[in-house]
Design a protein around this motif. Structure first.
Motif, PDB file in Angstrom:
ATOM      1  N   PRO B  35       0.812  -1.225   0.000  1.00 49.68           N
ATOM      2  CA  PRO B  35       0.000   0.000   0.000  1.00 49.68           C
ATOM      3  C   PRO B  35       0.844   1.273   0.000  1.00 49.68           C
ATOM      4  CG  PRO B  35      -0.160  -1.149   2.098  1.00 49.68           C
ATOM      5  CD  PRO B  35       0.519  -2.073   1.152  1.00 49.68           C
ATOM      6  N   GLY B  36       0.295   2.314  -0.612  1.00 52.69           N
ATOM      7  CA  GLY B  36       1.012   3.584  -0.705  1.00 52.69           C
ATOM      8  C   GLY B  36       0.810   4.444   0.535  1.00 52.69           C
ATOM      9  N   LYS B  37       1.387   5.642   0.461  1.00 49.97           N
ATOM     10  CA  LYS B  37       1.328   6.551   1.616  1.00 49.97           C
ATOM     11  C   LYS B  37      -0.096   6.951   1.956  1.00 49.97           C
ATOM     12  CE  LYS B  37       5.725   8.957   1.610  1.00 49.97           C
ATOM     13  NZ  LYS B  37       6.355   9.892   0.710  1.00 49.97           N
ATOM     14  N   ALA B  38      -0.873   7.250   0.913  1.00 48.98           N
ATOM     15  CA  ALA B  38      -2.243   7.731   1.121  1.00 48.98           C
ATOM     16  C   ALA B  38      -3.037   6.704   1.923  1.00 48.98           C
ATOM     17  CB  ALA B  38      -2.914   8.001  -0.215  1.00 48.98           C
ATOM     18  N   LEU B  44      -4.262   4.913   9.308  1.00 48.16           N
ATOM     19  CA  LEU B  44      -3.867   5.307  10.662  1.00 48.16           C
ATOM     20  C   LEU B  44      -4.875   6.294  11.257  1.00 48.16           C
ATOM     21  CD1 LEU B  44       0.001   5.498  10.286  1.00 48.16           C
ATOM     22  CD2 LEU B  44      -1.366   3.774  11.490  1.00 48.16           C
ATOM     23  N   THR B  45      -5.420   7.172  10.414  1.00 47.90           N
ATOM     24  CA  THR B  45      -6.444   8.088  10.924  1.00 47.90           C
ATOM     25  C   THR B  45      -7.651   7.301  11.408  1.00 47.90           C
ATOM     26  OG1 THR B  45      -5.716   9.544   9.160  1.00 47.90           O
ATOM     27  CG2 THR B  45      -7.715  10.198  10.347  1.00 47.90           C
ATOM     28  N   SER B  48      -6.899   5.524  14.569  1.00 44.74           N
ATOM     29  CA  SER B  48      -6.876   6.398  15.749  1.00 44.74           C
ATOM     30  C   SER B  48      -8.285   6.693  16.210  1.00 44.74           C
ATOM     31  CB  SER B  48      -6.191   7.729  15.444  1.00 44.74           C
ATOM     32  OG  SER B  48      -5.094   7.526  14.633  1.00 44.74           O
ATOM     33  N   ALA B  49      -9.181   6.946  15.242  1.00 43.51           N
ATOM     34  CA  ALA B  49     -10.572   7.202  15.620  1.00 43.51           C
ATOM     35  C   ALA B  49     -11.139   5.983  16.335  1.00 43.51           C
ATOM     36  CB  ALA B  49     -11.396   7.522  14.380  1.00 43.51           C
ATOM     37  N   LEU B  50     -10.830   4.814  15.796  1.00 40.61           N
ATOM     38  CA  LEU B  50     -11.303   3.584  16.428  1.00 40.61           C
ATOM     39  C   LEU B  50     -10.727   3.460  17.832  1.00 40.61           C
ATOM     40  CD1 LEU B  50     -12.733   0.857  16.350  1.00 40.61           C
ATOM     41  CD2 LEU B  50     -10.773  -0.088  15.149  1.00 40.61           C
ATOM     42  N   GLY B  51      -9.441   3.841  17.977  1.00 44.65           N
ATOM     43  CA  GLY B  51      -8.801   3.787  19.289  1.00 44.65           C
ATOM     44  C   GLY B  51      -9.501   4.699  20.280  1.00 44.65           C
ATOM     45  N   LEU B  52      -9.827   5.896  19.834  1.00 41.74           N
ATOM     46  CA  LEU B  52     -10.541   6.840  20.705  1.00 41.74           C
ATOM     47  C   LEU B  52     -11.866   6.233  21.148  1.00 41.74           C
ATOM     48  CD1 LEU B  52     -10.787   9.765  21.836  1.00 41.74           C
ATOM     49  CD2 LEU B  52     -12.000  10.328  19.725  1.00 41.74           C
ATOM     50  N   ILE B 419     -17.413   8.854  16.959  1.00 43.95           N
ATOM     51  CA  ILE B 419     -16.206   8.938  16.134  1.00 43.95           C
ATOM     52  C   ILE B 419     -15.582   7.551  16.002  1.00 43.95           C
ATOM     53  CG2 ILE B 419     -13.859   9.894  16.058  1.00 43.95           C
ATOM     54  CD1 ILE B 419     -15.080  12.393  17.516  1.00 43.95           C
ATOM     55  N   GLY B 420     -15.594   6.818  17.112  1.00 41.98           N
ATOM     56  CA  GLY B 420     -15.051   5.469  17.097  1.00 41.98           C
ATOM     57  C   GLY B 420     -15.776   4.577  16.094  1.00 41.98           C
ATOM     58  N   SER B 421     -17.098   4.761  15.977  1.00 45.20           N
ATOM     59  CA  SER B 421     -17.831   3.913  15.035  1.00 45.20           C
ATOM     60  C   SER B 421     -17.437   4.243  13.600  1.00 45.20           C
ATOM     61  CB  SER B 421     -19.343   4.040  15.246  1.00 45.20           C
ATOM     62  OG  SER B 421     -19.801   5.307  14.860  1.00 45.20           O
ATOM     63  N   PHE B 422     -17.192   5.531  13.332  1.00 44.48           N
ATOM     64  CA  PHE B 422     -16.695   5.880  11.991  1.00 44.48           C
ATOM     65  C   PHE B 422     -15.304   5.284  11.785  1.00 44.48           C
ATOM     66  CE2 PHE B 422     -20.124   8.948  11.824  1.00 44.48           C
ATOM     67  CZ  PHE B 422     -20.434   8.955  10.480  1.00 44.48           C
ATOM     68  N   GLY B 423     -14.513   5.303  12.855  1.00 41.96           N
ATOM     69  CA  GLY B 423     -13.183   4.713  12.781  1.00 41.96           C
ATOM     70  C   GLY B 423     -13.253   3.240  12.427  1.00 41.96           C
ATOM     71  N   LEU B 424     -14.147   2.518  13.090  1.00 37.95           N
ATOM     72  CA  LEU B 424     -14.310   1.088  12.815  1.00 37.95           C
ATOM     73  C   LEU B 424     -14.726   0.871  11.360  1.00 37.95           C
ATOM     74  CD1 LEU B 424     -14.534  -1.857  13.763  1.00 37.95           C
ATOM     75  CD2 LEU B 424     -16.881  -1.371  14.455  1.00 37.95           C
ATOM     76  N   PHE B 425     -15.689   1.681  10.921  1.00 34.55           N
ATOM     77  CA  PHE B 425     -16.218   1.549   9.562  1.00 34.55           C
ATOM     78  C   PHE B 425     -15.107   1.738   8.534  1.00 34.55           C
ATOM     79  CE2 PHE B 425     -18.309   3.471   5.831  1.00 34.55           C
ATOM     80  CZ  PHE B 425     -19.235   2.487   5.548  1.00 34.55           C
ATOM     81  N   PHE B 426     -14.342   2.816   8.682  1.00 34.65           N
ATOM     82  CA  PHE B 426     -13.316   3.090   7.673  1.00 34.65           C
ATOM     83  C   PHE B 426     -12.133   2.134   7.804  1.00 34.65           C
ATOM     84  CE2 PHE B 426     -15.638   7.136   7.373  1.00 34.65           C
ATOM     85  CZ  PHE B 426     -15.845   7.116   6.008  1.00 34.65           C
ATOM     86  N   THR B 427     -11.822   1.706   9.030  1.00 38.88           N
ATOM     87  CA  THR B 427     -10.749   0.716   9.187  1.00 38.88           C
ATOM     88  C   THR B 427     -11.112  -0.544   8.409  1.00 38.88           C
ATOM     89  OG1 THR B 427     -10.318   1.582  11.378  1.00 38.88           O
ATOM     90  CG2 THR B 427      -9.404  -0.586  10.874  1.00 38.88           C
TER      91      THR B 427
END
Lengths: 379, 460
Positions: B35-38, B44-45, B48-52, B419-427
């Motif tokens: 995977p690339g940088k993007a 990671l973003t 982090s949201a998932l971590g929060l 925010i955590g739920s969005f984190g889970l979704f995008f992760t």
């Protein structure tokens, strides 16, 4: 149409009119209730048929192009519906007791909406919009036969979008005005959707029956068994949709058990009305659901005709159950010669207008850009 | 002239008519390179949201539901809003995979895989909130499932729509997951056949269930796919119908109204399409899938958003009208309070995001403008989140007795879990684009011009 047949159909209408007049002398509400039933059923077929056409244009669907002239001709029944509306309007004092709200605090509160001038204005607005838009869609479709220009297709996409918005709003409110306000204390937000579900199902059924009848004729030689099968699938889908909306309304009112709302279902579920209440669910859902579930059932024409007839009977019963209980004042359901004639005259009136419209124009829209795709439809 | 019209009515679904091998190469490429940088940045973003969210959930479980802003009057707020929001998001996936399949809408082929994946992830996010709301989540199985137990008179309430929700949503998750997996089999076989690394080959060999691409395998596959589409179709309607019952079976003004079932379903499809559109706008750009997910796919989704947006608009106005027409003072007040009370801002956000702003999609220019679309998808998601907030909080906070009226203020914990739920979704979504093909290669190959010409040549 042979003149003998036309005479027969006309005489059914004349006898019905005489019968209705005679009933009006004894039981004015029963006579007017029958006219209202005829109106609701006919209007449902007309607007449902146009909904079907508009849906095809908007979805860029091709399969139904070869049979489009049939729902198009069904929209020719709109003047008949308008004529029946005039009779209902003339009988408003007997039909709608919100006309005399004296002493009823709730009805007095609703007078801003439920009053004759506004009611009249609303009916005028609905019908002018329907005449205008349906007229445009049909006109473009037929103009394409003459000049073959694809611009008519694109114009109709726009008119179809307009129709959808107008239809959604006007048909909801027309259901509130013409039917729900028969019991002006009662209210249900889903009532318009419920009426739409029944109307569209009936339009599909009538279209299917006419397609089955006409496909043998030469002029509709492009209609193949697969087109009938597709219509059968839609009937199957929309009988489930009707049941879904029926259940949503019934379930929520039954579960919450609020007297203001249960007042609608209690009379319909008691006494002699009770079997009709369940028959409604059977004819509109159980019969077409089980009847069309199988693979072969949707391809067996005689069987399909039987199911369609059951669904149409179900539609009549559904409308009967919406309209008649508040007009019968505690009596059980009455079903006599006048009801039978009214139902027969819907068919007679419908066929008269349908035939008149159908044969004015070429029956195959061969210049529609999607005609070839429609004629080559396969499973 | 007819040919020119057909060009407009029946544009190619894949641009440039690529050869079949090129499709496999291009779709598999993101899985076969590092995977690339993007991607790392996005991942990671999201992580982090998932971590929060996880920290907030641990704090919540350790302390109790008191860390939320709920009170006696407003007993449901952020949690149930989030729950309904996420369940709704999932519906577009099922609509695309099941209903559009039955309606033979071929344009679904490029987008169905991503939409189905999104459905499953959204249902996972939704599941968090009722679980957290139960308080002692370790008893969850006993609250939710009719399990015999020795904990005293602890038994599920079969009369409660909340229990029906458990059944409806778990059925939905199961069928959606099976549907998704079945659709993946031919593609996973393709990845297996391309795999160089032995571990990769082993994993995909197991997942592909011995797929050999024979006529027999395809025939079974298509039958199963059709049956699953048939089974999923009622689920598109039933799940959100049951969710709407959570509110509509009550006697609370603003909650009890008969239009709720179809209105919730329309709203769910509306928000779900906005989410799919948002994800696909990003995915097609990042993975260079513009030729498969064309502007016409995005335009079609904009049209669905326009239509369903107007459906919810019709439902809002019908509700408002009937609240007045009913003559019931409580009913009328509930709606006046929604539009002009202390939470009026949320009502007007809802109306402007869901009903007014999507009207720009009447214009082709905006339906084909990606930045406009992207902003609109965010608007719609905000609007639909607020719709549930409006329904839940404004109906509760001023109930029948003015002495028990109160306000609701969310705490940081509630925001953190959202925010955590969005984190889970995008992760989950970002992992998905790395390990599985985002586009259904097998199905896309069937809508190419090449396939069509063959069919015509052979059939007629």
């Amino acid at each position: 149409m042979s003149s003998a047949r036309r005479t027969l159909l006309l005489s059914v209408c004349v006898v019905t009119a005489a019968m209705l007049l005679w009933t009006y002398q004894q039981q004015p509400q029963r006579a007017l209730g029958n006219v209202l039933m005829m109106l609701v059923i006919l209007l449902g077929v007309v607007l449902g048929a146009c909904f079907f056409i508009a849906l095809q244009y908007l979805m860029k669907g091709a399969w139904a192009v070869v049979l489009r002239r049939i729902p198009e001709a069904l929209t020719g029944l709109l003047p008949a519906a308008a004529a029946l509306t005039v009779i209902v309007w003339l009988g408003h004092a007997q039909l709608y007791h919100w006309v005399h709200p004296h002493g009823d605090v709730l009805l007095e509160g609703k007078q801003v909406f439920l009053n004759m001038p506004f009611f009249t204005l609303r009916l005028l607005i609905y019908f002018s919009l329907w005449f205008l838009i349906i007229g445009r869609i049909v006109k473009h479709s037929r103009a394409q036969d003459e000049d073959g220009s694809p611009t008519h297709t694109f114009a109709n996409v726009r008119w179809s979008a307009a129709y959808m918005i107008v239809f959604a709003l006007s048909y909801s409110f027309a259901s509130f005005d013409l039917v729900m306000s028969l019991e002006p204390h009662w209210f249900s937000t889903i009532f318009g959707v419920y009426n739409f579900a029944g109307a569209f199902l009936s339009a599909l059924t009538v279209t299917t029956l006419l397609v089955i009848y006409y496909r043998r004729k030469d002029c509709f030689k492009d209609i193949q068994p697969v087109h009938v099968t597709f219509l059968a699938k839609l009937i199957f889908a929309f009988c489930i949709f009707w049941a879904y909306i029926w259940f949503s309304q019934f379930m929520l009112i039954w579960y919450s058990n609020i007297p203001e709302e249960t007042v609608y279902f209690i009379p319909r579920m008691q006494g002699a009305w009770r079997p009709l209440f369940f028959a409604n669910l059977a004819l509109n859902w159980l019969v077409p659901f089980l009847g069309l579930l199988g693979y072969r059932a949707k391809r067996n024409i005689p069987w399909l005709v039987c199911v369609c007839m059951a669904v149409l009977a179900g539609r009549a019963l559904d409308v009967y159950l919406m309209v008649m209980p508040p007009l019968s004042h505690g009596h059980g359901p009455q079903f006599g010669a006048v009801e039978l004639l009214s139902l027969a005259s819907i068919a007679a009136l419908g066929l008269l207008f349908f035939k008149r419209t159908l044969h004015k124009h070429p029956l195959a829209p061969t210049h529609d850009p999607l005609f070839q795709e429609s004629a080559q439809l396969h499973e | 002239m007819v040919d020119a019209t057909l060009q407009i009515l029946r544009p190619p679904l894949v641009e440039g008519n690529p050869p079949l091998a090129q499709i496999t190469d291009e779709v598999c490429q993101p899985l076969e390179r590092f995977p690339g940088k993007a991607w790392w940045l996005a991942f990671l973003t999201a992580l982090s949201a998932l971590g929060l969210g996880t920290v907030a959930v641990i704090y919540l479980i350790a302390t109790g539901v008191g860390v939320w802003g709920l009170n006696n009057t407003v007993g449901w707020a952020f949690d149930i809003t989030n729950f309904v929001f996420w369940v709704g998001i999932g519906h577009a996936g099922t609509l695309i995979s099941a209903i559009l399949f039955l309606l033979r809408q071929k344009w679904r082929t490029s987008i169905n895989r991503a939409a189905e994946a999104m459905t499953i992830f959204a249902v996972c996010c939704a599941g968090i909130f009722p679980l957290m709301h139960m308080g002692r989540v370790w008893f969850g199985a006993y609250w939710m499932l009719p399990l015999p137990n020795a904990l005293g008179p602890l038994w599920v309430n079969f009369r409660s729509p909340l229990l029906w929700d458990v059944f409806a949503i778990s059925t939905y998750l199961t069928i959606s997951a099976v549907f998704w997996f079945v659709g993946l089999i031919p593609d996973m076989a393709a990845i297996r056949d391309r795999a160089v690394h032995p571990i990769r080959k082993a994993i995909f060999s197991i997942l592909a269930l011995g797929w050999n691409g024979s006529n027999r395998a395809w025939s079974h596959y298509e039958k199963l796919y059709l049956i699953l589409a048939g089974l999923s179709t009622p689920l598109v309607l039933s799940v959100h119908t049951i969710v709407s019952f959570d509110f509509a079976t009550s006697v609370i003004p603003g909650w009890h109204t008969t239009i709720f079932p179809p209105y919730f379903v329309a709203g769910a499809i509306f928000s779900g399409f906005a989410m799919v559109l948002m994800l696909l706008i990003i995915t097609r750009k990042v993975l260079s899938f513009e030729k498969y997910i064309t502007i016409r796919h995005l335009e079609a989704m904009c049209k669905v958003i326009l239509v369903t947006g107007m459906m919810v608009g019709l439902a809002y106005s019908t509700e408002f009208f009937i609240a007045w027409y009913s003559g019931n003072l409580y009913e009328r007040y509930a709606f006046i309070n929604r539009a002009f009370g202390p939470f009026a801002f949320s009502y007007w956000i809802m109306v402007s995001c869901n009903v007014l702003s999507p009207q720009i999609f009447w214009f082709k220019r905006f339906r084909q403008n990606i930045p406009v679309m992207f902003v609109m998808t965010i608007f719609v998601n905000i609007g639909m989140w607020f719709e549930r907030f409006v329904i839940i909080v404004t109906s509760l906070h001023r109930d029948f007795l003015p002495s028990s009226w109160s306000m609701y203020r969310p705490t940081w914990v509630e925001f953190a879990i959202l925010i955590g739920s969005f984190g889970l979704f995008f992760t989950l979504f970002l992992l998905f684009v790395r390990v599985l093909p985002v586009i259904n290669m097998a199905e896309v190959k069937t809508v190419l011009k090449e396939g069509k010409e063959e069919a015509h040549g052979g059939g007629h």
